[in-house]
Scaffold this active site. Sequence first.
Site, short mmCIF file in Angstrom:
data_model
loop_
_atom_site.label_atom_id
_atom_site.label_comp_id
_atom_site.label_asym_id
_atom_site.label_seq_id
_atom_site.Cartn_x
_atom_site.Cartn_y
_atom_site.Cartn_z
N LYS A 97 -3.28 10.74 -8.08
CA LYS A 97 -2.16 11.35 -8.76
C LYS A 97 -2.23 12.87 -8.58
O LYS A 97 -3.29 13.48 -8.79
CB LYS A 97 -2.19 11.00 -10.26
CG LYS A 97 -1.80 9.56 -10.55
CD LYS A 97 -0.35 9.28 -10.21
CE LYS A 97 0.07 7.88 -10.64
NZ LYS A 97 1.50 7.62 -10.32
N LYS A 132 9.02 -1.53 -7.26
CA LYS A 132 8.49 -1.86 -8.57
C LYS A 132 9.52 -2.73 -9.29
O LYS A 132 10.70 -2.39 -9.33
CB LYS A 132 8.22 -0.59 -9.38
CG LYS A 132 7.13 0.30 -8.82
CD LYS A 132 6.95 1.55 -9.68
CE LYS A 132 5.85 2.45 -9.14
NZ LYS A 132 5.73 3.71 -9.91
#
Length: 325
Positions: A148, A244
Amino acid sequence: MKLIAQSESWKLARVFTISRGSRTVAEVVSVQLEEGGVVGRGECTPYPRYGESVEQTLRELNAIGERVASGTPVETILAEMHGGAVKNALDCAWWDYRCKKEGKRITELAGVPGLADTVTAYTISLADPAAMEAQARENAYRPVLKIKSGPAQVVESVEAVRRGAPDSRLVVDANEAWSRGELPGLLEKMAALGVAFVEQPLPASDDAFLAEFRHALPVVADESFHTGDDVERLVRLYDGVNIKLDKTGGFTEALRAARLARERGMLVMVGCMLGTSLAMAPGMVVAQLADFVDLDAPLLLAEDRPEGIVYDGSVMRPFGPALWG
């Protein structure tokens, strides 16, 4: 038929941080469809980035429950809906219900490849470089790490993770945190560090900039990509898409999106929001058509559902019908 929706909070094993903020719990909504002793289940994670909340999701699902109870077919309701968390929970519960009702596994009912062991990436949460190096060192045995990234110390963070996990394959997820001016140079630096690809470096509103220069490594759309209808728009800008189910609106559209993206020669990634194995299971089925899998959310939880997916390190073992499908 009866629909039951409820909110659930699942504590995380550690603080999870991305460029937009930190979390200590996964807030999800689960759905059950019940009729004649047959129960189908689904789970979604409402995401504020897309204007969703747990409270609004429950209101919408309860309204859908009234229609279902009055005899409106679930297929009719799904056909009226667009992508998003609410549709995801309903669509996945409907597939699970049909599997249980017909006595078939999801792979047979949906006409997709049988489940195989699946390697998932593991996420290194955003922190200062030293802390990210420590996270990487703890997980250096994993074959793939997803880093991240935020707007600052981008290169230093990736260098730190590389020191901690010298043999792991690395990908970087910026969650829209980078800027146009720095992007070409950052992509070159990421390529030099051996990063496989970068996920959503710019805000979705800046997508057009990606057509203005040659990418030093693949760039994958996440926040910019929702359903299969986005493929044609994004194929000229991005090299891949992150599918997703909370964005596509469930298993049905996720399968369609994966097939469309593959037809256009795009890298296909299947990802997830924070959630339990109930949300990962349909994603794992779609992942049988993917190039890259990021379904590690249960590994980030302090505790998963008792019938959850077995993770052997970073390898997801095929799940049984007691979980889903």
